[in-house]
Design a protein around this motif. Structure first.
Motif, PDB file in Angstrom:
ATOM      1  N   PHE A 149     -11.420   8.569   7.433  1.00  0.00           N
ATOM      2  CA  PHE A 149     -11.748   8.572   6.013  1.00  0.00           C
ATOM      3  C   PHE A 149     -12.136   9.962   5.528  1.00  0.00           C
ATOM      4  O   PHE A 149     -12.934  10.658   6.159  1.00  0.00           O
ATOM      5  CB  PHE A 149     -12.890   7.594   5.733  1.00  0.00           C
ATOM      6  N   ASP A 150     -11.576  10.372   4.395  1.00  0.00           N
ATOM      7  CA  ASP A 150     -11.891  11.643   3.742  1.00  0.00           C
ATOM      8  C   ASP A 150     -12.273  11.325   2.298  1.00  0.00           C
ATOM      9  O   ASP A 150     -11.437  10.857   1.520  1.00  0.00           O
ATOM     10  CB  ASP A 150     -10.681  12.584   3.790  1.00  0.00           C
ATOM     11  N   SER A 151     -13.525  11.552   1.942  1.00  0.00           N
ATOM     12  CA  SER A 151     -14.014  11.207   0.601  1.00  0.00           C
ATOM     13  C   SER A 151     -13.295  11.976  -0.493  1.00  0.00           C
ATOM     14  O   SER A 151     -13.308  11.581  -1.663  1.00  0.00           O
ATOM     15  CB  SER A 151     -15.520  11.446   0.510  1.00  0.00           C
ATOM     16  N   ARG A 152     -12.660  13.094  -0.129  1.00  0.00           N
ATOM     17  CA  ARG A 152     -11.930  13.888  -1.124  1.00  0.00           C
ATOM     18  C   ARG A 152     -10.539  13.315  -1.394  1.00  0.00           C
ATOM     19  O   ARG A 152      -9.889  13.696  -2.367  1.00  0.00           O
ATOM     20  CB  ARG A 152     -11.800  15.333  -0.645  1.00  0.00           C
ATOM     21  N   ASN A 153     -10.101  12.410  -0.538  1.00  0.00           N
ATOM     22  CA  ASN A 153      -8.775  11.816  -0.673  1.00  0.00           C
ATOM     23  C   ASN A 153      -8.837  10.655  -1.657  1.00  0.00           C
ATOM     24  O   ASN A 153      -9.558   9.677  -1.436  1.00  0.00           O
ATOM     25  CB  ASN A 153      -8.289  11.335   0.700  1.00  0.00           C
ATOM     26  N   LYS A 154      -8.121  10.756  -2.755  1.00  0.00           N
ATOM     27  CA  LYS A 154      -8.160   9.739  -3.804  1.00  0.00           C
ATOM     28  C   LYS A 154      -7.200   8.581  -3.548  1.00  0.00           C
ATOM     29  O   LYS A 154      -7.034   7.717  -4.401  1.00  0.00           O
ATOM     30  CB  LYS A 154      -7.832  10.377  -5.157  1.00  0.00           C
ATOM     31  N   SER A 155      -6.580   8.551  -2.373  1.00  0.00           N
ATOM     32  CA  SER A 155      -5.611   7.489  -2.083  1.00  0.00           C
ATOM     33  C   SER A 155      -6.266   6.245  -1.506  1.00  0.00           C
ATOM     34  O   SER A 155      -5.584   5.277  -1.200  1.00  0.00           O
ATOM     35  CB  SER A 155      -4.544   7.999  -1.107  1.00  0.00           C
ATOM     36  N   ASN A 173      -3.174   3.573  -2.085  1.00  0.00           N
ATOM     37  CA  ASN A 173      -1.868   3.752  -2.740  1.00  0.00           C
ATOM     38  C   ASN A 173      -0.946   4.611  -1.882  1.00  0.00           C
ATOM     39  O   ASN A 173      -0.090   5.333  -2.391  1.00  0.00           O
ATOM     40  CB  ASN A 173      -2.028   4.356  -4.137  1.00  0.00           C
ATOM     41  N   GLU A 174      -1.114   4.508  -0.576  1.00  0.00           N
ATOM     42  CA  GLU A 174      -0.322   5.316   0.357  1.00  0.00           C
ATOM     43  C   GLU A 174       1.126   4.837   0.407  1.00  0.00           C
ATOM     44  O   GLU A 174       1.412   3.645   0.266  1.00  0.00           O
ATOM     45  CB  GLU A 174      -0.943   5.239   1.755  1.00  0.00           C
ATOM     46  N   VAL A 175       2.038   5.771   0.640  1.00  0.00           N
ATOM     47  CA  VAL A 175       3.460   5.483   0.828  1.00  0.00           C
ATOM     48  C   VAL A 175       3.847   5.940   2.227  1.00  0.00           C
ATOM     49  O   VAL A 175       3.653   7.112   2.574  1.00  0.00           O
ATOM     50  CB  VAL A 175       4.327   6.197  -0.219  1.00  0.00           C
ATOM     51  N   GLN A 176       4.372   5.019   3.027  1.00  0.00           N
ATOM     52  CA  GLN A 176       4.778   5.356   4.389  1.00  0.00           C
ATOM     53  C   GLN A 176       6.124   4.711   4.704  1.00  0.00           C
ATOM     54  O   GLN A 176       6.404   3.588   4.268  1.00  0.00           O
ATOM     55  CB  GLN A 176       3.689   4.940   5.378  1.00  0.00           C
ATOM     56  N   ARG A 193       2.212  11.652 -10.665  1.00  0.00           N
ATOM     57  CA  ARG A 193       0.913  10.992 -10.648  1.00  0.00           C
ATOM     58  C   ARG A 193       1.060   9.591 -10.094  1.00  0.00           C
ATOM     59  O   ARG A 193       1.699   8.737 -10.699  1.00  0.00           O
ATOM     60  CB  ARG A 193       0.333  10.926 -12.068  1.00  0.00           C
ATOM     61  N   PRO A 194       0.459   9.308  -8.944  1.00  0.00           N
ATOM     62  CA  PRO A 194       0.633   7.988  -8.328  1.00  0.00           C
ATOM     63  C   PRO A 194      -0.173   6.923  -9.055  1.00  0.00           C
ATOM     64  O   PRO A 194      -1.162   7.220  -9.729  1.00  0.00           O
ATOM     65  CB  PRO A 194       0.102   8.203  -6.908  1.00  0.00           C
ATOM     66  N   PRO A 195       0.230   5.670  -8.931  1.00  0.00           N
ATOM     67  CA  PRO A 195      -0.584   4.579  -9.479  1.00  0.00           C
ATOM     68  C   PRO A 195      -1.901   4.471  -8.718  1.00  0.00           C
ATOM     69  O   PRO A 195      -2.025   4.969  -7.595  1.00  0.00           O
ATOM     70  CB  PRO A 195       0.296   3.350  -9.267  1.00  0.00           C
ATOM     71  N   ALA A 196      -2.875   3.851  -9.347  1.00  0.00           N
ATOM     72  CA  ALA A 196      -4.172   3.667  -8.698  1.00  0.00           C
ATOM     73  C   ALA A 196      -4.021   2.841  -7.429  1.00  0.00           C
ATOM     74  O   ALA A 196      -3.128   1.999  -7.322  1.00  0.00           O
ATOM     75  CB  ALA A 196      -5.132   2.979  -9.662  1.00  0.00           C
TER      76      ALA A 196
END
Length: 392
Positions: A149-155, A173-176, A193-196
């Motif tokens: 977990f990275d608190s700066r990562n908005k995903s 909202n990750e894409v893999q 801009r990705p969706p929430a």
């Protein structure tokens, strides 16, 4: 529009299951139902097959590396095989993947070993697009270790109600991307801009675009719609040019033409099970409500699969708010007509519907060419009186 439970043998009621259509067959696997107010996962070593032409169910025993019984797994069909990824079993969310060939009649499960790359973290209620013979996964609800977990990562949005010392639950909202040939995972360089982050949303593939609509994050159920260009990996939000459906989760989205998607059901922001159907023209960005005969049949956490002639086959799901009532699981198949049917199908269906009651049609039936005669006889089986007997 049709609702059928034609055979004596009928698939069990369920929600959170997986279903795909291949040729004229609907395959249903997994999910859960309620027995004496207890949630019970359905057996993972059986698959139910519904003939959409004849209206007949069959159940087959599955062998091989059978996955655990689960709900909320993400299923899709590629080249005659069904893939499932993620889901929730008795031990919580998983990030395992399994595959079964639907065409050889053996129904042998195979657990996929990843050769390269890291799979998504364990999750359920995610979605998948199939494009260029690859499986592209988006979103879902699951957990990450503190080290991930990275608190700066908005995903990733934390579910505060589920946080413990070294594990975080939440929405993403990750894409893999998974390549079934190479058995490898990769992450594209996303633009736009990705969706929430969200889960229990709906998705569909249309050409080279992957669409997502609505879904839930924290206590919010959304109505937005976005697409990811699967060539350039660029996100774009569609701003509707007309009134649009209310926000919801646990609904479905199905491609029905080169520029049209069909949305059905779900759970509204005020926890109301929905039965409305909508078409969106992605070129004009216009929503149109589709009038249909199933307004008294709300569904959520059901499945929807594209059938022939732009039909949509909806199976199972719940007609109640499952987190409170959990007694309204369904096992009927609702077939939505979203486009005018071809003349040949109209004629075939007319004969099949009326051959039992028309002496003239019965006397002339044998004059049809053998291939057409077989097709009409199969459709006549579909329209015979429904017995509607469920499996206990």
């Amino acid at each position: 529009m049709e609702e059928r439970l034609c055979s004596e043998l009928v698939a069990r009621e369920r929600s959170g299951h997986t279903a795909v259509v291949d040729t004229n067959l609907l395959y249903v696997w997994g999910g859960y139902m309620s027995i004496d107010e207890e949630e019970v996962f359905l057996p993972s070593n059986e698959i139910w097959v519904y003939d959409l032409d004849e209206g007949v169910w069959q159940v087959f025993h599955m062998k091989g590396e059978v996955p655990p019984s689960m709900s909320g797994t993400c299923g899709c069909s590629l080249k005659g095989s069904m893939y499932i990824f993620g889901g929730c079993d008795d031990n919580g969310q998983t990030n395992q993947m399994f595959c079964v060939d639907l065409t050889d009649g053996k129904y042998m499960w195979r657990k996929i070993a990843y050769e390269l790359g890291s799979p998504p973290s364990p999750r359920d209620k995610l979605s998948c697009w199939v494009y260029n013979e690859r499986l592209i996964y988006f979103g879902g609800y699951g957990h990450k270790q503190l080290t991930e977990f990275d608190s700066r990562n908005k995903s990733f949005v934390i579910d505060e109600a589920s946080w413990v010392t070294d594990i975080f639950w939440g929405w993403n909202n990750e894409v893999q991307i998974f390549d079934p040939v190479q058995a490898t995972w990769s992450q594209p360089n996303i633009q736009g801009r990705p969706p929430a982050p969200r889960a229990a949303h709906a998705s569909a593939t249309l050409g080279s675009r992957g669409y997502i609509c609505g879904g839930r994050v924290t206590e919010t159920r959304m109505s937005d719609i976005h697409f990811l260009d699967l060539k350039t990996w660029t996100w774009t939000e569609i701003l509707p040019a007309s009134s649009c459906p209310v926000g919801r989760s646990w609904h479905t989205l199905t491609a029905v033409s080169h520029n049209t998607l069909f949305l059905f059901g779900g759970l509204s922001a005020d926890c109301k099970p929905m039965s409305d159907g909508w078409l969106i023209d992605v070129d004009t960005k216009t929503w149109t409500e589709l009038k249909h005969p199933f307004q008294n049949k709300p569904r959520l956490w059901h499945t929807a699969s594209p059938g022939k002639d732009c039909d949509v086959v909806v199976f199972g799901g719940s007609c109640d708010y499952i987190l409170l009532v959990d007694k309204g699981h369904c096992n009927d198949a609702l077939i939505f007509q979203t486009q005018p049917h071809p003349l040949f199908r109209i004629c075939e269906d007319f004969i099949a519907k009326n051959v039992r009651s028309s002496e003239m049609l019965r006397n002339q039936l044998h004059l049809l060419p053998p291939k057409l005669l077989t097709a009409v006889q199969r459709r006549a089986s579909f329209y015979r009186p429904s017995k509607k007997q469920s499996v206990s």
